[in-house]
Design a protein around this motif. Structure first.
Motif, PDB file in Angstrom:
ATOM      1  N   TYR A   4       0.858  -1.381  -0.062  1.00 11.83           N
ATOM      2  CA  TYR A   4      -0.057   0.063   0.020  1.00 11.83           C
ATOM      3  C   TYR A   4       0.814   1.088  -0.016  1.00 11.83           C
ATOM      4  CZ  TYR A   4      -3.479   3.469   1.456  1.00 11.83           C
ATOM      5  OH  TYR A   4      -4.011   4.681   1.338  1.00 11.83           O
ATOM      6  N   GLU A   5       2.033   1.210   1.004  1.00 14.91           N
ATOM      7  CA  GLU A   5       2.672   2.351   0.946  1.00 14.91           C
ATOM      8  C   GLU A   5       3.441   2.688  -0.376  1.00 14.91           C
ATOM      9  OE1 GLU A   5       5.713   4.575   4.371  1.00 14.91           O
ATOM     10  OE2 GLU A   5       4.654   2.692   4.821  1.00 14.91           O
ATOM     11  N   MET A   6       3.853   1.574  -0.849  1.00 11.71           N
ATOM     12  CA  MET A   6       4.765   1.762  -2.247  1.00 11.71           C
ATOM     13  C   MET A   6       3.863   2.402  -3.295  1.00 11.71           C
ATOM     14  SD  MET A   6       6.858  -1.900  -2.318  1.00 11.71           S
ATOM     15  CE  MET A   6       6.977  -1.771  -3.897  1.00 11.71           C
ATOM     16  N   ILE A   7       2.648   2.006  -3.355  1.00  9.59           N
ATOM     17  CA  ILE A   7       1.572   2.434  -4.260  1.00  9.59           C
ATOM     18  C   ILE A   7       1.223   4.029  -3.935  1.00  9.59           C
ATOM     19  CG2 ILE A   7      -0.503   2.098  -5.149  1.00  9.59           C
ATOM     20  CD1 ILE A   7       0.040  -0.967  -4.669  1.00  9.59           C
ATOM     21  N   ALA A   8       0.834   4.331  -2.813  1.00  8.05           N
ATOM     22  CA  ALA A   8       0.017   5.469  -2.288  1.00  8.05           C
ATOM     23  C   ALA A   8       1.176   6.547  -1.900  1.00  8.05           C
ATOM     24  CB  ALA A   8      -0.949   5.164  -1.194  1.00  8.05           C
ATOM     25  N   LEU A   9       2.454   6.051  -1.623  1.00  3.13           N
ATOM     26  CA  LEU A   9       3.286   6.972  -1.274  1.00  3.13           C
ATOM     27  C   LEU A   9       3.042   7.525   0.200  1.00  3.13           C
ATOM     28  CD1 LEU A   9       4.352   8.860  -4.562  1.00  3.13           C
ATOM     29  CD2 LEU A   9       5.155   6.775  -3.500  1.00  3.13           C
ATOM     30  N   ASN A  10       2.249   6.662   0.780  1.00  2.00           N
ATOM     31  CA  ASN A  10       2.061   7.128   2.176  1.00  2.00           C
ATOM     32  C   ASN A  10       1.427   5.762   2.939  1.00  2.00           C
ATOM     33  OD1 ASN A  10       1.917  10.158   2.620  1.00  2.00           O
ATOM     34  ND2 ASN A  10       0.344  10.171   1.138  1.00  2.00           N
ATOM     35  N   PRO A  11       1.600   5.733   4.184  1.00  2.76           N
ATOM     36  CA  PRO A  11       1.152   4.508   4.967  1.00  2.76           C
ATOM     37  C   PRO A  11      -0.350   4.540   4.909  1.00  2.76           C
ATOM     38  CG  PRO A  11       2.068   6.069   6.508  1.00  2.76           C
ATOM     39  CD  PRO A  11       2.476   6.764   5.259  1.00  2.76           C
ATOM     40  N   PRO A  12      -0.769   3.181   5.191  1.00  4.71           N
ATOM     41  CA  PRO A  12      -2.253   3.292   5.215  1.00  4.71           C
ATOM     42  C   PRO A  12      -2.669   3.717   6.328  1.00  4.71           C
ATOM     43  CG  PRO A  12      -1.233   1.201   5.495  1.00  4.71           C
ATOM     44  CD  PRO A  12      -0.110   2.149   5.189  1.00  4.71           C
ATOM     45  N   PHE A  13      -2.155   3.801   7.546  1.00  4.77           N
ATOM     46  CA  PHE A  13      -2.775   4.280   8.638  1.00  4.77           C
ATOM     47  C   PHE A  13      -1.631   5.359   9.330  1.00  4.77           C
ATOM     48  CE2 PHE A  13      -3.834   0.002   8.221  1.00  4.77           C
ATOM     49  CZ  PHE A  13      -5.138   0.205   8.149  1.00  4.77           C
ATOM     50  N   ARG A  14      -2.148   6.537   9.715  1.00  2.89           N
ATOM     51  CA  ARG A  14      -1.613   7.574  10.369  1.00  2.89           C
ATOM     52  C   ARG A  14      -2.305   8.140  11.545  1.00  2.89           C
ATOM     53  NH1 ARG A  14       0.042  11.072   4.962  1.00  2.89           N
ATOM     54  NH2 ARG A  14       1.365  11.968   6.456  1.00  2.89           N
ATOM     55  N   ALA A  15      -1.358   8.658  12.413  1.00  2.00           N
ATOM     56  CA  ALA A  15      -1.964   9.385  13.521  1.00  2.00           C
ATOM     57  C   ALA A  15      -0.914   9.932  14.304  1.00  2.00           C
ATOM     58  CB  ALA A  15      -2.375   8.376  14.538  1.00  2.00           C
ATOM     59  N   ALA A  16      -1.223  10.779  15.163  1.00  2.00           N
ATOM     60  CA  ALA A  16      -0.312  11.968  15.921  1.00  2.00           C
ATOM     61  C   ALA A  16       0.375  11.236  16.756  1.00  2.00           C
ATOM     62  CB  ALA A  16      -1.154  13.155  16.348  1.00  2.00           C
ATOM     63  N   ASN A  17      -0.121  10.043  17.471  1.00  2.21           N
ATOM     64  CA  ASN A  17       0.375   9.159  18.650  1.00  2.21           C
ATOM     65  C   ASN A  17       0.092   7.689  18.311  1.00  2.21           C
ATOM     66  OD1 ASN A  17      -2.037   8.817  19.920  1.00  2.21           O
ATOM     67  ND2 ASN A  17      -2.000  11.145  20.360  1.00  2.21           N
ATOM     68  N   MET A  18       0.804   7.014  19.330  1.00  4.26           N
ATOM     69  CA  MET A  18       0.513   5.556  19.190  1.00  4.26           C
ATOM     70  C   MET A  18      -0.996   5.168  19.671  1.00  4.26           C
ATOM     71  SD  MET A  18       3.177   4.292  17.940  1.00  4.26           S
ATOM     72  CE  MET A  18       3.250   2.407  18.495  1.00  4.26           C
ATOM     73  N   ASP A  19      -1.310   5.719  20.355  1.00  6.53           N
ATOM     74  CA  ASP A  19      -2.919   5.577  20.750  1.00  6.53           C
ATOM     75  C   ASP A  19      -3.853   5.872  19.268  1.00  6.53           C
ATOM     76  OD1 ASP A  19      -4.976   4.693  22.621  1.00  6.53           O
ATOM     77  OD2 ASP A  19      -5.554   6.786  22.433  1.00  6.53           O
ATOM     78  N   LEU A  33      -6.985   3.714  -2.929  1.00  9.54           N
ATOM     79  CA  LEU A  33      -5.849   4.144  -3.608  1.00  9.54           C
ATOM     80  C   LEU A  33      -6.245   4.903  -4.824  1.00  9.54           C
ATOM     81  CD1 LEU A  33      -4.419   0.395  -3.828  1.00  9.54           C
ATOM     82  CD2 LEU A  33      -3.313   2.267  -2.886  1.00  9.54           C
ATOM     83  N   PRO A  34      -5.510   5.441  -5.578  1.00 15.02           N
ATOM     84  CA  PRO A  34      -5.611   6.309  -6.793  1.00 15.02           C
ATOM     85  C   PRO A  34      -6.403   5.409  -7.786  1.00 15.02           C
ATOM     86  CG  PRO A  34      -3.558   6.849  -6.216  1.00 15.02           C
ATOM     87  CD  PRO A  34      -3.946   5.583  -5.146  1.00 15.02           C
ATOM     88  N   SER A  35      -7.432   5.776  -8.564  1.00 16.30           N
ATOM     89  CA  SER A  35      -8.225   5.092  -9.328  1.00 16.30           C
ATOM     90  C   SER A  35      -7.655   4.392 -10.555  1.00 16.30           C
ATOM     91  CB  SER A  35      -9.370   5.863  -9.655  1.00 16.30           C
ATOM     92  OG  SER A  35      -9.016   7.181 -10.629  1.00 16.30           O
ATOM     93  N   HIS A  36      -6.406   5.010 -11.071  1.00  9.41           N
ATOM     94  CA  HIS A  36      -5.631   4.380 -11.999  1.00  9.41           C
ATOM     95  C   HIS A  36      -5.213   3.172 -11.899  1.00  9.41           C
ATOM     96  CE1 HIS A  36      -2.435   6.938 -10.111  1.00  9.41           C
ATOM     97  NE2 HIS A  36      -1.899   5.930 -10.556  1.00  9.41           N
ATOM     98  N   TYR A  37      -5.190   2.594 -10.581  1.00  8.05           N
ATOM     99  CA  TYR A  37      -4.535   1.193 -10.286  1.00  8.05           C
ATOM    100  C   TYR A  37      -5.826   0.358 -10.634  1.00  8.05           C
ATOM    101  CZ  TYR A  37      -0.358   3.338  -8.384  1.00  8.05           C
ATOM    102  OH  TYR A  37       0.842   3.830  -7.998  1.00  8.05           O
ATOM    103  N   SER A  38      -5.417  -0.965 -10.970  1.00  9.53           N
ATOM    104  CA  SER A  38      -6.230  -1.920 -11.356  1.00  9.53           C
ATOM    105  C   SER A  38      -7.209  -2.181 -10.253  1.00  9.53           C
ATOM    106  CB  SER A  38      -5.694  -3.131 -11.910  1.00  9.53           C
ATOM    107  OG  SER A  38      -5.020  -3.896 -10.883  1.00  9.53           O
ATOM    108  N   ARG A  39      -8.428  -2.843 -10.349  1.00  9.17           N
ATOM    109  CA  ARG A  39      -9.517  -3.489  -9.587  1.00  9.17           C
ATOM    110  C   ARG A  39      -8.653  -4.625  -8.643  1.00  9.17           C
ATOM    111  NH1 ARG A  39     -15.481  -4.350 -11.143  1.00  9.17           N
ATOM    112  NH2 ARG A  39     -15.084  -2.379 -11.940  1.00  9.17           N
ATOM    113  N   ASP A  40      -7.949  -5.418  -9.641  1.00 11.05           N
ATOM    114  CA  ASP A  40      -7.207  -6.479  -8.525  1.00 11.05           C
ATOM    115  C   ASP A  40      -6.441  -5.837  -7.723  1.00 11.05           C
ATOM    116  OD1 ASP A  40      -8.524  -8.359 -10.559  1.00 11.05           O
ATOM    117  OD2 ASP A  40      -6.686  -8.522 -11.819  1.00 11.05           O
TER     118      ASP A  40
END
Length: 77
Positions: A4-19, A33-40
């Motif tokens: 996910y991170e390689m494709i979106a260039l961001n981690p899937p989950f983000r937050a200001a702290n561990m909680d 993900l951006p729509s230009h990526y395949s449905r698969d």
């Protein structure tokens, strides 16, 4: 998920702290993900980012998944 991170260039989950990160992961919601990526690829990411660990595919299951095999077999021709 590294894929996910390689494709979106961001981690899937983000937050200001561990909680917050813990809660974000448990919610299971992430930016699409951006729509230009395949449905698969969208489907594979959804499988990999399952909240319940027992629902996530193993490495063997991923490598033998029809979505992966379809791409591998298509590239070998």
């Amino acid at each position: 998920c590294v894929l996910y991170e390689m494709i979106a260039l961001n981690p899937p989950f983000r937050a200001a702290n561990m909680d917050g990160l813990y809660k974000a992961v448990l919610s299971g919601s992430y930016a699409k993900l951006p729509s230009h990526y395949s449905r698969d690829l969208h489907t594979m990411i959804r499988l990999l980012l399952q909240v319940a660990p027992h629902k996530r595919p193993t490495c063997d299951q991923i490598l033998n998944h029809e979505l992966v095999l379809k791409r591998v077999n298509g590239s070998l021709k």
